[in-house]
Motif scaffolding. Structure first.
Motif, mmCIF file in Angstrom:
data_model
loop_
_atom_site.group_PDB
_atom_site.id
_atom_site.type_symbol
_atom_site.label_atom_id
_atom_site.label_comp_id
_atom_site.label_asym_id
_atom_site.label_seq_id
_atom_site.Cartn_x
_atom_site.Cartn_y
_atom_site.Cartn_z
ATOM 1 N N UNK A 521 0.829 -1.202 0.000
ATOM 2 C CA UNK A 521 0.000 0.000 0.000
ATOM 3 C C UNK A 521 0.862 1.250 0.000
ATOM 4 N N UNK A 522 1.938 1.236 0.794
ATOM 5 C CA UNK A 522 2.867 2.369 0.806
ATOM 6 C C UNK A 522 3.529 2.534 -0.554
ATOM 7 N N UNK A 523 3.884 1.408 -1.187
ATOM 8 C CA UNK A 523 4.501 1.466 -2.514
ATOM 9 C C UNK A 523 3.540 2.058 -3.540
ATOM 10 N N UNK A 524 2.260 1.744 -3.401
ATOM 11 C CA UNK A 524 1.266 2.319 -4.304
ATOM 12 C C UNK A 524 1.119 3.827 -4.104
ATOM 13 N N UNK A 525 1.155 4.265 -2.860
ATOM 14 C CA UNK A 525 1.079 5.703 -2.591
ATOM 15 C C UNK A 525 2.242 6.427 -3.255
ATOM 16 N N UNK A 526 3.408 5.837 -3.187
ATOM 17 C CA UNK A 526 4.581 6.446 -3.792
ATOM 18 C C UNK A 526 4.472 6.440 -5.313
ATOM 19 N N UNK A 527 3.908 5.359 -5.875
ATOM 20 C CA UNK A 527 3.705 5.300 -7.319
ATOM 21 C C UNK A 527 2.715 6.379 -7.758
ATOM 22 N N UNK A 528 1.673 6.580 -6.968
ATOM 23 C CA UNK A 528 0.681 7.614 -7.290
ATOM 24 C C UNK A 528 1.311 8.998 -7.254
ATOM 25 N N UNK A 531 3.423 9.430 -10.318
ATOM 26 C CA UNK A 531 2.599 9.677 -11.500
ATOM 27 C C UNK A 531 2.146 11.116 -11.577
ATOM 28 N N UNK A 532 1.778 11.696 -10.437
ATOM 29 C CA UNK A 532 1.363 13.100 -10.440
ATOM 30 C C UNK A 532 2.531 14.018 -10.751
ATOM 31 N N UNK A 533 3.703 13.724 -10.188
ATOM 32 C CA UNK A 533 4.879 14.545 -10.444
ATOM 33 C C UNK A 533 5.308 14.466 -11.907
ATOM 34 N N UNK A 534 5.083 13.320 -12.534
ATOM 35 C CA UNK A 534 5.429 13.172 -13.954
ATOM 36 C C UNK A 534 4.366 13.761 -14.875
ATOM 37 N N UNK A 535 3.288 14.250 -14.305
ATOM 38 C CA UNK A 535 2.248 14.901 -15.093
ATOM 39 C C UNK A 535 1.252 13.953 -15.715
ATOM 40 N N UNK A 536 1.168 12.712 -15.209
ATOM 41 C CA UNK A 536 0.186 11.781 -15.749
ATOM 42 C C UNK A 536 -1.228 12.244 -15.376
ATOM 43 N N UNK A 537 -2.124 12.140 -16.316
ATOM 44 C CA UNK A 537 -3.500 12.547 -16.051
ATOM 45 C C UNK A 537 -4.140 11.586 -15.060
ATOM 46 N N UNK A 538 -4.635 12.128 -13.974
ATOM 47 C CA UNK A 538 -5.251 11.313 -12.934
ATOM 48 C C UNK A 538 -6.697 11.007 -13.319
ATOM 49 N N UNK A 599 4.229 -4.919 -11.583
ATOM 50 C CA UNK A 599 4.566 -3.598 -12.124
ATOM 51 C C UNK A 599 3.346 -2.981 -12.800
ATOM 52 N N UNK A 600 2.559 -3.815 -13.480
ATOM 53 C CA UNK A 600 1.351 -3.303 -14.132
ATOM 54 C C UNK A 600 0.383 -2.688 -13.139
ATOM 55 N N UNK A 601 0.245 -3.306 -11.966
ATOM 56 C CA UNK A 601 -0.631 -2.745 -10.935
ATOM 57 C C UNK A 601 -0.097 -1.409 -10.430
ATOM 58 N N UNK A 602 1.217 -1.310 -10.280
ATOM 59 C CA UNK A 602 1.796 -0.050 -9.828
ATOM 60 C C UNK A 602 1.639 1.037 -10.889
ATOM 61 N N UNK A 603 1.792 0.661 -12.150
ATOM 62 C CA UNK A 603 1.600 1.636 -13.235
ATOM 63 C C UNK A 603 0.145 2.093 -13.265
ATOM 64 N N UNK A 604 -0.788 1.149 -13.086
ATOM 65 C CA UNK A 604 -2.203 1.528 -13.031
ATOM 66 C C UNK A 604 -2.445 2.495 -11.883
ATOM 67 N N UNK A 605 -1.724 2.284 -10.774
ATOM 68 C CA UNK A 605 -1.861 3.162 -9.623
ATOM 69 C C UNK A 605 -1.309 4.547 -9.857
ATOM 70 N N UNK A 606 -0.494 4.726 -10.894
ATOM 71 C CA UNK A 606 0.007 6.059 -11.230
ATOM 72 C C UNK A 606 -1.064 6.900 -11.919
ATOM 73 N N UNK A 607 -2.111 6.238 -12.411
ATOM 74 C CA UNK A 607 -3.221 6.942 -13.059
ATOM 75 C C UNK A 607 -4.483 6.933 -12.191
ATOM 76 N N UNK A 608 -4.711 5.803 -11.481
ATOM 77 C CA UNK A 608 -5.865 5.665 -10.594
ATOM 78 C C UNK A 608 -5.315 5.393 -9.196
ATOM 79 N N UNK A 609 -5.519 6.319 -8.294
ATOM 80 C CA UNK A 609 -4.901 6.246 -6.965
ATOM 81 C C UNK A 609 -5.224 4.917 -6.275
ATOM 82 N N UNK A 610 -4.152 4.161 -5.913
ATOM 83 C CA UNK A 610 -4.266 2.883 -5.204
ATOM 84 C C UNK A 610 -5.282 1.959 -5.883
ATOM 85 N N UNK A 611 -5.075 1.757 -7.170
ATOM 86 C CA UNK A 611 -5.984 0.950 -7.983
ATOM 87 C C UNK A 611 -6.176 -0.443 -7.394
#
Length: 711
Positions: A521-528, A531-538, A599-611
């Motif tokens: 869960x902490x890793x997902x928060x960091x991925x999110x 994603x925001x810092x990289x400018x990914x559309x949330x 990794x796919x779940x973490x990438x998804x979490x960069x667009x959808x918070x804690x997917x």
């Protein structure tokens, strides 16, 4: 009627005999497996009817026995099921080999793979029951290191410490039972125990003179004879005066009140016994001279590096208790000064009979140069005065009085346990005072991110404290098959986290774990955040779809639990829906489909918070179910929340606040962001409106009359 009864009796006896023969019959598969353990065997006989072992012969000579570990040990593995082994033991008490028949250890089945398990058990071949086996769980690798054949170090398996310790205990305890029943030289002497009422006040010299304390001295000449060369050949050899011994040791059985009370005092003796428990056996060893019984690199609370014990041709485990302090210390009258003083727990799988003869072995290692080290083992006879002991009627079975495996694991990980308990205490204080502390938003945000890093790197990556849905159905299966707390105590970090999580479920709900203590869960928060810092559309999932998608994790949980009762192996495979093992346990070093999934779940979490947490996590679903029985609703709501204010809902990354302002505790991860908003005069709409009202001038009745008169 009599004829029918006779016929039924004959049939019953026949069936019984048939089953007995079937039970003892040696199958082709088992014969082949035993042949691998004894390549020189020419005959492998059926399992004995009175003792479940397979005799193995070379022509007409008995060369050993093969047996299945479950016949002698039901110690459960980390998955809650025994690890089944086929073990070969020759007539001299040496292991000829070990074959893994069946196991359910998740870290091997679906993590590291089974090869590390097979490599671990292969280390036993050629080693004897007379040796003390020590499993090295650190990263240092020195497999096969021995002290004159009495101590052997085996390489453990990183990330599978609990499993390999269980295997080691299963192997040794079962082999001891076989050896003491079937092999010569392993028969136990009549068991004894210390007389509980035998005591009188004695000084140190009196204790030694009566044989209640043993002592032994060795001269430099004896060491030189054992090494085969003079001490002058060793640059680092200790300087020994001609009139002083090379080493002088004293040893005593502390459990005897005659010895323990005189050496430690009544209060110290009672404190020690209270700490170690009634079943523990404690030996004191004190030394002085040029070569004490502990080396300069000895680590407290571990096995002594220079000293070992043998009884009945078996290595007796010795482990430093590390309990000597201001409350427990040696204080006998007339006691000389010593260089090293230790209290050791003795026993292990081999057990220890204090009234029987034994021997201490002092290992002397001296380096001639940086390449060559000479070793010698000096034997010290141990025999205490017989009046200290009394015989007991029934001999305890092998390992009956030995320390439980989990106790040693907790002792070895004491600092991890201490740090974890301290962190949980701090977290509890923060949650209990969340309304007050949330008035300082910057400090709270920094604390949260600091704790998430602690959770990921210490609890997750280092201490391997990632809870899993596997733990849930392991608990359910344990309750179904017969609950044993020892299984869950094998991993202290997991046990403490589960205990804390279970208790807090009824106070704060599931969010405290999911939002603060879950490494993935902490890793997902960091991925999110990344994603925001990289400018990914949330992506904001529409409310109607979100409410449907959050239900997916519940049938996943039910499916896993139901499958576990049908097939634990299948359930363990299906549990790969959790990416925890791949990401946290194995650091993404795994077969590529598993890595791609995590990794796919973490990438998804960069667009959808804690997917993953929101829609797929079966562990979160299980905790949410229990969290419905929470006693309190800590997250305050005010009249304007949801009517019309939507500020908290818009800021809730996991979308756990409904449009009407209610908090959905089944989904809330207790990030406390809404609490911070409610306490912030600049963010909370309700507080801003109240502040505006206070700033508006109040018109009094007298002011209104004055205005009219002026007009």
């Amino acid at each position: 009627m009599a004829g029918r009864l006779t016929l039924l009796a004959v049939l019953f006896i026949g069936c019984f005999c048939f089953q007995a023969n079937a039970w003892a019959e040696l199958t082709d598969e088992r014969r082949s497996q035993i042949q691998t353990l004894f390549p020189e065997a020419t005959e492998i006989r059926d399992k004995l009817s009175d003792f479940p072992v397979y005799p193995v012969y070379q022509v007409t000579e008995l060369i050993g026995y093969a047996y299945e570990s479950v016949e002698f040990s039901n110690l459960q593995g980390f998955a809650g099921k025994p690890i089944q082994l086929l073990i070969g033991l020759d007539i001299r008490g040496r292991f000829t080999g070990v074959t893994v028949l069946d196991h359910h250890e998740p870290v091997f089945l679906h993590g590291l793979g089974e090869q590390p398990l097979f490599d671990f058990v292969d280390q036993y071949a050629g080693h004897s029951l007379r040796q003390q086996v020590i499993i090295d769980t650190s990263n240092s690798r020195h497999s096969g290191k021995t002290s004159d054949g009495d101590v052997v170090h085996f390489d453990g398996v990183s990330k599978a410490t609990v499993s390999v310790l269980i295997i080691n205990d299963t192997l040794l305890s079962s082999a001891l039972k076989v050896a003491r029943t079937k092999l010569e030289g392993f028969t136990q002497a009549a068991p004894t125990r210390a007389k509980p009422d035998f005591y009188e006040s004695l000084s140190w010299p009196e204790l030694v003179d009566r044989g209640y304390i043993g002592n032994w001295q060795i001269s430099s000449a004896a060491v030189e004879e054992a090494l085969g060369r003079p001490l002058d050949d060793y640059p680092d050899a200790p300087d020994v005066s001609p009139d002083k011994p090379f080493s002088e040791l004293y040893f005593a059985y502390i459990n005897s009140p005659m010895v323990g009370r005189n050496l430690l005092g009544d209060d110290g003796y009672q404190r020690l016994m209270d700490k170690v428990g009634d079943s523990a056996q404690v030996m004191a060893v004190l030394s002085r001279g040029a070569y004490p019984h502990l080396g300069p690199d000895f680590v407290p609370a571990s096995t002594p590096d220079r000293l070992g014990m043998i009884q009945n041709n078996l290595a007796v485990e010795m482990r430093d208790l590390n309990l000597l302090d201001s409350n427990i210390q040696f204080q006998a009258r007339g006691m000389p000064v010593f260089d090293k003083l230790s209290l050791f727990r003795v026993g292990g799988n081999a057990g220890f009979n204090p009234g029987a003869e034994a021997s201490l072995k002092l290992a002397v290692e001296l380096a001639r140069n940086h390449l060559m080290v000479d070793k010698a083992t000096l034997e010290i006879p141990v025999a205490f005065a017989p009046e200290l002991f009394e015989k007991v009627e029934v001999a305890p079975g092998p390992g009956d009085n030995k320390q439980a495996i989990w106790v040693g694991l907790w002792q070895e990980r004491w600092w991890q346990i201490s740090l974890l308990v301290l962190s949980l205490t701090v977290l509890t204080v923060v949650f209990a005072r969340q309304r007050t502390l949330s008035r300082h938003p910057k400090a709270m945000h920094r604390f949260r991110w600091g704790f998430l890093f602690f959770t990921l790197f210490f609890i997750g990556f280092y201490a391997q404290g990632q809870l899993s849905v596997v733990n849930i159905y392991t608990l359910l299966l344990a309750l179904w098959d017969g609950f044993s707390l020892d299984v869950f105590l094998l991993d202290p970090v997991i046990f403490i986290l589960w205990t804390y999580t279970f208790v807090t479920l009824f106070i704060w709900g599931r969010g405290l774990f999911c939002g603060w203590l879950c490494p993935f869960g902490a890793l997902q928060e960091m991925a999110s955040w990344l994603g925001q810092k990289l400018g990914f559309r949330q992506i904001k999932v529409p409310e109607n779809w979100h409410r449907r998608l959050i239900l997916i994790k519940y049938p996943i949980l039910l499916g896993l639990v139901a499958t576990a009762f049908y097939s634990l192996t299948m359930a363990e495979r299906l549990a790969e829906v959790e990416p925890f093992k791949t990401s946290i346990t194995l650091f993404f070093v795994r077969y590529w489909p598993f890595v791609l999934y995590a990794v796919g779940l973490l990438v998804a979490g960069m667009f959808i918070h804690k997917f993953y947490c929101r829609y797929l996590c079966p562990l979160g679903a299980g905790l949410a179910v229990l969290g419905r029985f929470r006693l309190f609703s800590w997250l305050d709501r005010v009249e304007l929340c949801g009517n019309p204010c939507q500020h908290c809902k818009n800021e809730c990354g996991i979308n756990a606040i409904r449009k009407d302002g209610r908090v959905d505790y089944d989904e809330c991860i207790q990030c406390l962001e809404c609490v911070i908003i409610l306490q912030d005069d600049n963010q909370c709409v309700d507080k801003r409106l109240k502040a505006k009202r206070k700033k508006q001038p109040r018109v009094l009745a007298t002011d209104a009359i004055e205005v009219v008169e002026v007009t």
